[in-house]
Every structure is written in C-alpha cells, then in structure tokens.
Design a protein around this motif. Structure first.
Motif: not given
Length: 161
Positions: A82-88, A112-120, A132-144
């Motif tokens: 489950r999603l324990l914590k998130a920026t959005a 935010s272009l940097k979304q921090k997630l904590v998954i339990l 717990a897994a900590m993940i930073q999701v980067l929202l990008v225009d193009v995966i170059s």
C-alpha cells in the motif's frame, strides 16, 4: 516435514544391563520472525530509488513496481502493498497484491516534478512484519536516449565493464 517421531533408547553398562525407551514427538512450525525484503527497486540508505514517468502519462500508466520477498514459508509469506506516503497522494496508486505503481490521473502544473513515495510491504502473519520502499518518481517530458546512455555508462563503470 512438519512433525516427526524419534525413539530414544538408553542402556547402562551394568550386568545385567538395564535399559529404557522413550518416544519423542517433534512438531515444527514456521514463526513469522522475518520482515519482508525489498528486491526492487534497490534500496540505498543514502537516497531513494529514481524512476521516470512521462508527464504525458495517462491514468493507469505503470511507472514501476515494488518487488519484495519473505523468507517465511506458506501463507504467512504472502505480501500486500500500500501507498504509505506520497508528495501527491492522489497521483499514484499501488496494486495491493502486485506492488505495481500506476498513475491515477494526468499530471498537472500543480504537481511537483519530483514525487516521493513510500510503499509499505506487509506479510500475512498473525503479527505482521513490514518493510518500506522509498521511491522518487521524476516526471519528465521525454525519456531521452541521452539519459539512458548516461545510466548505461554509470552502470558499466560501477560493474567494471
């Protein structure tokens, strides 16, 4: 083998020799004594794992997946996420049985272009164990391709390739 029986015989060295037999029954159970271990994304105590998600991703887009294992046997080792914590918190959802992290809505300018997630991750024990897994999701225009080449170069240097 969950149970086994052992017959023990004790005999003295006297004359005449005296002896006795005893039957021992052993019943084994697997206790929930280990927390699950996150295999992916690799957890580094210095910084969360980085994952890329296109800003144009539609709802339901799978950005990444958390994979954990439990060394306990049987139904106790079944994991849920489950999603324990998130920026959005309304931007992502986690599959309770799969650990898949999916978008729930389109990204907006407020996000935010940097979304921090904590998954339990939780096992199925009577006294559940957690990880717990900590993940930073980067929202990008193009995966170059340039970004992917930089990643490949840094990995080959890390592994001596």
């Amino acid at each position: 083998m969950r149970e086994f029986r052992c017959i023990v015989r004790a005999e003295d060295g006297g004359s005449p020799s005296l002896s006795t037999n005893r039957t021992l029954d052993f019943f084994l159970s697997d206790e929930n004594d280990n927390a699950p271990l996150v295999l992916h994304p690799l957890q580094n105590s210095a910084s969360p794992a980085n994952e890329l998600v296109p800003r144009s991703a539609e709802p339901g887009y799978t950005g990444t997946k958390v994979v954990a294992v439990d060394s306990t046997a049987g139904q106790i080792a079944w994991l849920s996420y489950r999603l324990l914590k998130a920026t959005a918190p309304d931007l992502f959802t986690v599959g309770p049985q799969t650990g898949e992290i999916r978008t729930t809505r389109p990204e907006t300018e407020r996000d935010s272009l940097k979304q921090k997630l904590v998954i339990l991750g939780k096992d199925n024990g009577r006294s559940p164990r957690f990880t717990a897994a900590m993940i930073q999701v980067l929202l990008v225009d193009v995966i170059s391709d340039a970004y992917l080449q930089v990643e490949e170069t840094s990995q080959s240097q890390t592994f001596g390739g």
